[in-house]
Design a protein around this motif. Structure first.
Motif, PDB file in Angstrom:
ATOM      1  N   TRP A  79       0.834  -1.205   0.000  1.00 56.00           N
ATOM      2  CA  TRP A  79       0.000   0.000   0.000  1.00 56.00           C
ATOM      3  C   TRP A  79       0.870   1.257   0.000  1.00 56.00           C
ATOM      4  CZ3 TRP A  79      -5.145  -0.151  -0.548  1.00 56.00           C
ATOM      5  CH2 TRP A  79      -5.869  -1.271  -0.114  1.00 56.00           C
ATOM      6  N   GLN A  80       0.473   2.254  -0.804  1.00 55.18           N
ATOM      7  CA  GLN A  80       1.100   3.573  -0.753  1.00 55.18           C
ATOM      8  C   GLN A  80      -0.014   4.623  -0.742  1.00 55.18           C
ATOM      9  OE1 GLN A  80       4.961   4.275  -2.846  1.00 55.18           O
ATOM     10  NE2 GLN A  80       4.335   2.495  -4.031  1.00 55.18           N
ATOM     11  N   TRP A  81      -0.179   5.280   0.432  1.00 55.94           N
ATOM     12  CA  TRP A  81      -1.228   6.280   0.580  1.00 55.94           C
ATOM     13  C   TRP A  81      -0.661   7.684   0.402  1.00 55.94           C
ATOM     14  CZ3 TRP A  81      -0.898   2.192   4.181  1.00 55.94           C
ATOM     15  CH2 TRP A  81      -1.947   1.269   4.130  1.00 55.94           C
ATOM     16  N   TYR A  82      -1.406   8.515  -0.336  1.00 60.12           N
ATOM     17  CA  TYR A  82      -0.990   9.891  -0.580  1.00 60.12           C
ATOM     18  C   TYR A  82      -1.890  10.896   0.131  1.00 60.12           C
ATOM     19  CZ  TYR A  82       1.193   7.256  -4.364  1.00 60.12           C
ATOM     20  OH  TYR A  82       1.890   6.317  -5.089  1.00 60.12           O
ATOM     21  N   GLU A  83      -3.138  10.534   0.368  1.00 53.02           N
ATOM     22  CA  GLU A  83      -4.112  11.410   1.020  1.00 53.02           C
ATOM     23  C   GLU A  83      -4.946  10.574   1.987  1.00 53.02           C
ATOM     24  OE1 GLU A  83      -4.298  14.631   0.583  1.00 53.02           O
ATOM     25  OE2 GLU A  83      -2.958  14.828  -1.155  1.00 53.02           O
ATOM     26  N   PRO A  84      -5.474  11.194   3.055  1.00 47.27           N
ATOM     27  CA  PRO A  84      -6.355  10.450   3.957  1.00 47.27           C
ATOM     28  C   PRO A  84      -7.702  10.159   3.302  1.00 47.27           C
ATOM     29  CG  PRO A  84      -6.328  12.760   4.572  1.00 47.27           C
ATOM     30  CD  PRO A  84      -5.287  12.595   3.481  1.00 47.27           C
ATOM     31  N   ILE A  85      -8.362   9.128   3.783  1.00 49.04           N
ATOM     32  CA  ILE A  85      -9.729   8.820   3.370  1.00 49.04           C
ATOM     33  C   ILE A  85     -10.655   9.555   4.327  1.00 49.04           C
ATOM     34  CG2 ILE A  85     -11.414   6.989   2.957  1.00 49.04           C
ATOM     35  CD1 ILE A  85      -8.919   5.054   2.949  1.00 49.04           C
ATOM     36  N   ARG A  86     -11.428  10.497   3.803  1.00 53.02           N
ATOM     37  CA  ARG A  86     -12.273  11.331   4.652  1.00 53.02           C
ATOM     38  C   ARG A  86     -13.729  10.893   4.591  1.00 53.02           C
ATOM     39  NH1 ARG A  86      -9.739  15.777   6.584  1.00 53.02           N
ATOM     40  NH2 ARG A  86      -7.710  16.315   5.678  1.00 53.02           N
ATOM     41  N   LEU A  87     -14.443  11.163   5.674  1.00 54.98           N
ATOM     42  CA  LEU A  87     -15.868  10.878   5.708  1.00 54.98           C
ATOM     43  C   LEU A  87     -16.558  11.563   4.532  1.00 54.98           C
ATOM     44  CD1 LEU A  87     -18.224   9.655   7.384  1.00 54.98           C
ATOM     45  CD2 LEU A  87     -18.405  11.882   8.520  1.00 54.98           C
ATOM     46  N   GLY A  88     -17.328  10.807   3.758  1.00 56.99           N
ATOM     47  CA  GLY A  88     -18.028  11.340   2.594  1.00 56.99           C
ATOM     48  C   GLY A  88     -17.320  11.124   1.282  1.00 56.99           C
ATOM     49  N   ASP A  89     -16.068  10.686   1.309  1.00 57.51           N
ATOM     50  CA  ASP A  89     -15.347  10.433   0.061  1.00 57.51           C
ATOM     51  C   ASP A  89     -16.030   9.328  -0.748  1.00 57.51           C
ATOM     52  OD1 ASP A  89     -13.397  12.331   0.300  1.00 57.51           O
ATOM     53  OD2 ASP A  89     -11.775  10.960   0.870  1.00 57.51           O
ATOM     54  N   ARG A  90     -16.181   9.574  -2.039  1.00 56.54           N
ATOM     55  CA  ARG A  90     -16.616   8.544  -2.985  1.00 56.54           C
ATOM     56  C   ARG A  90     -15.379   8.115  -3.754  1.00 56.54           C
ATOM     57  NH1 ARG A  90     -19.899  12.730  -3.643  1.00 56.54           N
ATOM     58  NH2 ARG A  90     -19.159  13.144  -5.755  1.00 56.54           N
ATOM     59  N   ILE A  91     -15.097   6.851  -3.719  1.00 55.08           N
ATOM     60  CA  ILE A  91     -13.795   6.358  -4.188  1.00 55.08           C
ATOM     61  C   ILE A  91     -13.988   5.328  -5.293  1.00 55.08           C
ATOM     62  CG2 ILE A  91     -11.693   5.143  -3.508  1.00 55.08           C
ATOM     63  CD1 ILE A  91     -12.085   6.366  -0.702  1.00 55.08           C
ATOM     64  N   GLU A  92     -13.221   5.493  -6.365  1.00 58.05           N
ATOM     65  CA  GLU A  92     -13.226   4.557  -7.494  1.00 58.05           C
ATOM     66  C   GLU A  92     -11.876   3.864  -7.576  1.00 58.05           C
ATOM     67  OE1 GLU A  92     -13.495   4.495 -12.398  1.00 58.05           O
ATOM     68  OE2 GLU A  92     -13.548   6.404 -11.298  1.00 58.05           O
ATOM     69  N   ALA A  93     -11.910   2.556  -7.736  1.00 58.33           N
ATOM     70  CA  ALA A  93     -10.695   1.765  -7.906  1.00 58.33           C
ATOM     71  C   ALA A  93     -10.514   1.406  -9.376  1.00 58.33           C
ATOM     72  CB  ALA A  93     -10.759   0.498  -7.063  1.00 58.33           C
ATOM     73  N   ARG A  94      -9.270   1.484  -9.862  1.00 59.62           N
ATOM     74  CA  ARG A  94      -8.968   1.138 -11.254  1.00 59.62           C
ATOM     75  C   ARG A  94      -7.816   0.132 -11.279  1.00 59.62           C
ATOM     76  NH1 ARG A  94      -8.778   7.434 -13.437  1.00 59.62           N
ATOM     77  NH2 ARG A  94     -10.855   8.036 -12.643  1.00 59.62           N
TER      78      ARG A  94
END
Length: 377
Positions: free
Chosen positions: A106-121
């Motif tokens: 895993w390499q994270w660049y930004e936090p996952i915030r409440l309300g984020d809609r996230i798409e995986a590719r």
């Protein structure tokens, strides 16, 4: 003793033709099952966090989180396992050949915030042929998965891989080394309970980069003893790969016949039931039902986020799943600081992390990199 349905089942082997067909898909986009989660809601974050045994109020308590550096609820980085089947171990090709999840970088660049809609590719990144003492011919199948939020910002990249193993070969070889699930005494359970009661996370107290020493050991974190109940709890937050019921289950088996392995009643069930059905687990060469690999990686992520505290940020977690964690196993998660540096203005620490069972076997091994606050500002 009468053979069970699972023990009589014969499974496909890895063939060069099937391998060549799969190799032709490298770099191409492909259809995959819908994700379990597409938005970071308060409920989905809570289900994930509690599914890995992480009750940090930074993920769960809006009032607490509002007063932190982040200004509101964020989620553990490994929560992204729930946003994509591929990063969690869903693999295409080689029908009927068992897939054992083996690790994620895993390499994270930004936090996952409440309300984020996230798409995986995701795309298939690589295939590596191996010779395994466990199952003979095997294949390491690696995917690259990129995660974007609703603003098109790349928040994470992950390489995730499975080892494809030949079930019949594994079953035949596994009879040489039998491991019985651990039975715990009341006193041992009381000792484990005492550890849980006394455990403390870093929380709101900053862990400053200047105060960390190379060679420093992280506080021990326990996970387990593992039970079918704990596996189910993880599945509630993660979503599973193939667990479906009634008509949707039979539709899945029609589309992918190799997924329908008859149980003792002659009813097809998915290979995922190795996580609660010890009989099928033994049929694929494992001593008993065992946990999900992403679960153990997430435990080591939990170890890190508790240690760095609310003001830290976990940048990277690269973990290999080495052995099965079967029913009854207790995992001791620990780590040692191996380096610290300043890079692009970030005060970074590097930690060697591992999960070790009660037999002294390391079942998960990896490296973590995190940003810590600095006294210099």
């Amino acid at each position: 003793m009468t053979e069970t349905v699972a023990s009589q089942q014969r499974f496909p082997l890895i063939t060069q033709e099937a391998l060549d067909d799969l190799r032709s898909r490298i770099g191409q986009q492909f259809d995959r099952p819908a994700p379990h989660v597409s938005e970071a809601t308060a409920d989905s974050i809570r289900h994930w966090a509690l599914g890995i045994g992480d009750d940090n109020p930074l993920w769960l308590d809006p009032e607490y989180a509002r007063n932190t550096l982040w200004g509101g609820i964020i989620a553990p980085g490994t929560f992204l396992y729930a946003f994509d089947r591929v990063v969690s171990g869903y693999v295409g090709g080689l029908p009927g050949v068992h897939a054992m999840f083996a690790g994620t970088d895993w390499q994270w660049y930004e936090p996952i915030r409440l309300g984020d809609r996230i798409e995986a590719r995701p795309v298939l990144k690589d295939l590596l042929e191996l010779e395994s003492s466990f199952s003979g011919r095997s294949v390491k199948q690696t995917y690259r998965v990129s995660f974007f939020n609703q603003d098109g910002v790349l928040i994470c990249e992950a390489d995730s891989w499975c080892i494809r193993t030949q079930r019949d070969v594994a079953r035949e070889r596994a009879t040489r080394e039998a491991v019985e699930p651990r039975v715990w005494s009341p006193q041992e359970i009381a000792d484990i309970d005492r550890h849980y009661a006394q455990y403390r996370r870093r929380g709101a107290t900053p862990r400053y980069w200047e105060d960390v020493e190379v060679g420093e050991a992280l506080p021990t974190m326990l996970k387990g003893p593992s039970t079918v109940t704990s596996f189910v709890c993880f599945t509630q937050g993660w979503g599973s790969l193939y667990v479906k019921a009634h008509g949707p289950a039979f539709e899945m088996f029609r589309k992918h016949p190799a997924l329908g392995i008859p149980n003792d009643l002659g009813v097809p069930e998915p290979p995922e039931r190795v996580h609660w059905d010890s009989e099928l687990a033994r049929a694929v060469g494992v001593p008993a039902a065992y946990d999900y690999g992403p679960e153990r990686i997430s435990w080591l992520g939990h170890l890190m986020t508790d240690w760095i505290g609310d003001d830290g940020f976990l940048n990277r977690l690269n973990v290999q799943v080495r052995r099965h964690n079967i029913i009854g196993d207790l995992t001791t998660c620990g780590g040692t600081v191996t380096g610290k540096r300043v890079e692009d203005g970030k005060h970074l620490v590097e930690v060697a992390v591992a999960g070790t069972n009660q037999r002294g076997e390391q079942t998960a091994v990896g490296t973590a990199i995190a940003t810590l606050p600095s006294k210099s500002g």
